[in-house]
Write an enzyme that holds these catalytic residues in place. Structure first.
Site, PDB file in Angstrom:
ATOM      1  N   HIS A 222      45.912  42.424  46.718  1.00 17.26           N
ATOM      2  CA  HIS A 222      45.147  41.530  46.986  1.00 17.26           C
ATOM      3  C   HIS A 222      44.369  41.597  48.323  1.00 17.26           C
ATOM      4  O   HIS A 222      43.404  40.907  48.754  1.00 17.26           O
ATOM      5  CB  HIS A 222      45.486  39.901  47.051  1.00 17.26           C
ATOM      6  CG  HIS A 222      46.457  39.700  48.288  1.00 17.26           C
ATOM      7  ND1 HIS A 222      47.736  40.068  48.305  1.00 17.26           N
ATOM      8  CD2 HIS A 222      46.209  39.102  49.276  1.00 17.26           C
ATOM      9  CE1 HIS A 222      48.385  39.756  49.340  1.00 17.26           C
ATOM     10  NE2 HIS A 222      47.253  39.117  50.155  1.00 17.26           N
TER      11      HIS A 222
HETATM   12  C1  UD1 Z   1      45.415  34.605  51.934  1.00 15.63           C
HETATM   13  C2  UD1 Z   1      45.635  34.922  53.172  1.00 15.63           C
HETATM   14  C3  UD1 Z   1      46.531  36.129  52.955  1.00 15.63           C
HETATM   15  C4  UD1 Z   1      47.780  35.799  52.001  1.00 15.63           C
HETATM   16  C5  UD1 Z   1      47.069  35.559  50.521  1.00 15.63           C
HETATM   17  C6  UD1 Z   1      48.053  35.216  49.692  1.00 15.63           C
HETATM   18  C7  UD1 Z   1      44.338  34.599  55.115  1.00 15.63           C
HETATM   19  C8  UD1 Z   1      43.485  35.215  56.072  1.00 15.63           C
HETATM   20  N1  UD1 Z   1      44.715  35.554  54.247  1.00 15.63           N
HETATM   21  O1  UD1 Z   1      44.506  35.598  51.467  1.00 15.63           O
HETATM   22  O2  UD1 Z   1      47.304  36.292  54.211  1.00 15.63           O
HETATM   23  O3  UD1 Z   1      48.607  37.064  51.630  1.00 15.63           O
HETATM   24  O4  UD1 Z   1      46.201  34.379  50.758  1.00 15.63           O
HETATM   25  O5  UD1 Z   1      47.237  34.906  48.276  1.00 15.63           O
HETATM   26  O6  UD1 Z   1      44.602  33.429  55.367  1.00 15.63           O
HETATM   27  N2  UD1 Z   1      40.624  31.807  45.260  1.00 15.63           N
HETATM   28  C9  UD1 Z   1      40.924  31.223  44.094  1.00 15.63           C
HETATM   29  N3  UD1 Z   1      41.726  30.011  43.937  1.00 15.63           N
HETATM   30  C10 UD1 Z   1      42.183  29.623  45.219  1.00 15.63           C
HETATM   31  C11 UD1 Z   1      42.246  30.165  46.243  1.00 15.63           C
HETATM   32  C12 UD1 Z   1      41.378  31.451  46.549  1.00 15.63           C
HETATM   33  O7  UD1 Z   1      39.894  31.282  43.245  1.00 15.63           O
HETATM   34  O8  UD1 Z   1      43.294  28.606  44.778  1.00 15.63           O
HETATM   35  C13 UD1 Z   1      39.539  32.857  45.378  1.00 15.63           C
HETATM   36  C14 UD1 Z   1      38.378  32.401  46.156  1.00 15.63           C
HETATM   37  O9  UD1 Z   1      37.308  33.158  45.550  1.00 15.63           O
HETATM   38  C15 UD1 Z   1      38.457  33.017  47.726  1.00 15.63           C
HETATM   39  C16 UD1 Z   1      39.419  34.132  47.380  1.00 15.63           C
HETATM   40  O10 UD1 Z   1      40.390  33.938  46.438  1.00 15.63           O
HETATM   41  O11 UD1 Z   1      37.242  33.376  48.133  1.00 15.63           O
HETATM   42  C17 UD1 Z   1      40.318  34.691  48.650  1.00 15.63           C
HETATM   43  O12 UD1 Z   1      41.133  33.296  49.013  1.00 15.63           O
HETATM   44  P1  UD1 Z   1      41.446  33.022  50.722  1.00 15.63           P
HETATM   45  O13 UD1 Z   1      42.224  32.062  50.918  1.00 15.63           O
HETATM   46  O14 UD1 Z   1      40.054  33.303  51.199  1.00 15.63           O
HETATM   47  O15 UD1 Z   1      42.152  34.442  50.958  1.00 15.63           O
HETATM   48  P2  UD1 Z   1      43.375  35.222  50.253  1.00 15.63           P
HETATM   49  O16 UD1 Z   1      42.642  36.553  49.689  1.00 15.63           O
HETATM   50  O17 UD1 Z   1      44.080  34.521  49.021  1.00 15.63           O
END
Ligand code: UD1
Length: 410
Positions: A222
């Site tokens: 991821h």
């Molecule tokens: C975040 C953490 C990372 C952790 C990971 C575990 C930071 C900087 N990164 O990264 O350290 O390892 O979580 O998963 O805090 N999205 C959904 N549903 C959700 C949440 C997110 O669809 O419930 C999608 C959204 O399009 C979003 C993308 O996933 O833009 C990324 O989510 P985000 O919280 O920005 O970062 P992660 O890559 O999940």
């Protein structure tokens, strides 16, 4: 004594669950109850990224839901900070506990370190659980979060020896630092037997009627550096090709990764690999799949630790790790990110015989040590921030963002 704990994203939930359980045990045994408030920022909000973990880990419904959702780092961090400051003012805890290295961790730590209730600068103490880890790679958002969080924290709870050394090297006073062990491993040890009741291996076709389990590998990816660039992603898939011809690979796909696979039109199975793309798994199902895997390939931080504890060979698709104990004593190897490097690391790890050694203090009791230290810090008159209990003990009569949900939103 009032403790406010923050969760935001998936890897926070299993780190916080044992702390809440230890607070509950303390409250059963002691006349001096700890008043606990759970705040969920809403960084992760989907049922599969958040709600399922609350059920599996028996976490209470959050008292406050900030509902910040997704956004760029700046937008997400700013939204959390704006909302969390209001919660802090209403709750006035003595300690704010943040865990890990996600944006929610850093945002809430900074807000807490900068509030002042009066002209003496009185404020809650910032407590960082999983302090001191360093990849020394500032291009990782998590590394920036770790450094900032540690430098504004009043109490730093460390999971491995390297954390102690890193914090000392950065000039953090030693009386703030405590080597307590790993609360993520507390959860793993507490739930690993329960995970055996999961039917996920049958559903995936890896367990037969007689109970025998066939060979398979587990993959998670991821990290933006691995999945946001099509060439980087294709390179990793090429590195997995031999493995995917030898045994099936099960790949629970993170939402970011799912989106990229769609954006880039990737077909991981196209070259004949046996690879099953499935939705992200809940905690118990994931532990069950990890526990019986022949090999795990990942770019996650926490999975390096969990595989070390379970004695499962792990190939980390990164150039570094902030968790060196998993390589020095555990079952982890840092592969790099090119196809030949990944292929070679997988080959080495498939031949591995040693189950490694479980690191010091990864014994299931880290959360108890943390709660004991908080109780002691609260009783210590030298604790600069100990004066600032809730003004009148009332719950705030507002919620920030969306309303407090009955259950975590699906
Ligand atoms: C975040 C953490 C990372 C952790 C990971 C575990 C930071 C900087 N990164 O990264 O350290 O390892 O979580 O998963 O805090 N999205 C959904 N549903 C959700 C949440 C997110 O669809 O419930 C999608 C959204 O399009 C979003 C993308 O996933 O833009 C990324 O989510 P985000 O919280 O920005 O970062 P992660 O890559 O999940």
């Amino acid at each position: 004594m009032k403790v406010l704990t923050v969760v935001g994203a998936r890897p926070n939930f299993m780190k916080v669950a044992p702390i809440i359980a230890a607070i509950n045990r303390h409250n059963e045994d002691s006349d001096d109850a700890i008043h606990h408030v759970l705040v969920h920022t809403g960084q992760h909000y989907d049922a599969i990224m958040s709600g399922a973990f609350f059920n599996d880990l028996q976490l209470p419904t959050p008292d406050v839901w900030l509902g910040v959702g997704s956004g760029s780092h700046a937008v997400q961090t700013a939204e959390i900070m704006k909302s969390f400051e209001c919660v802090l003012a209403a709750e006035r805890p003595e300690f704010v506990v943040v865990v890990g290295d996600v944006n929610s961790t850093m945002a809430c730590a900074v807000v807490t370190a900068k509030v002042a209730w009066d002209c003496t600068g009185a404020r809650p103490s910032v407590v960082h659980v999983e302090a001191g880890l360093r990849s020394f790679d500032r291009s990782m958002p998590e590394e920036v979060n770790r450094v900032i969080t540690d430098h504004v924290s009043d109490l730093l709870f460390v999971t491995e020896e390297s954390g102690l050394q890193n914090l000392r090297n950065e000039g953090i006073p030693s009386d703030r630092i405590h080597f307590v062990g790993n609360t993520m491993i507390d959860s793993l040890l507490a739930f690993k037997e329960k995970a055996e009741a999961s039917t996920v291996l049958e559903r995936l076709g890896f367990r037969n009627r007689a109970g025998g389990i066939s060979d398979y590998a587990l993959l998670t990816l991821h990290r933006p550096s691995n999945v946001d660039d099509p060439d980087a992603f294709l390179n990793i898939l090429a590195g997995l090709n031999d493995l995917g011809h030898e045994c099936p690979i099960v790949f629970p796909v993170h939402p970011r990764t799912k989106q990229r696979i769609k954006d880039f039109g990737l077909r991981p199975e196209a070259n004949g690999m046996k690879i099953a793309l499935i939705d992200p798994l809940g905690y118990l199902d994931f532990v069950a799949v990890m526990k019986h895997a022949r090999l795990v390939v990942t770019d996650s931080g926490g999975i390096q630790e969990e595989t070390t504890c379970l004695g499962i060979p792990c190939v980390t698709v990164r150039d570094n790790t902030e968790r060196p104990v998993t390589v020095e004593h555990g079952t982890n190897t840092i592969a790099g990110t090119t196809a030949p490097q990944i292929r070679a690391a997988i080959r080495r790890q498939l031949q591995r015989r040693s189950k490694g050694v479980v690191p010091e203090k990864w014994d299931g009791h880290a959360a108890e040590r943390i709660v004991d230290l908080l109780v002691r810090a609260s009783a210590d008159p030298a604790n600069a921030h100990a004066r600032h209990l809730a003004v009148d003990g009332r719950r705030p009569d507002f919620t920030v963002g969306s309303s407090v949900p009955e259950a975590i939103p699906a």
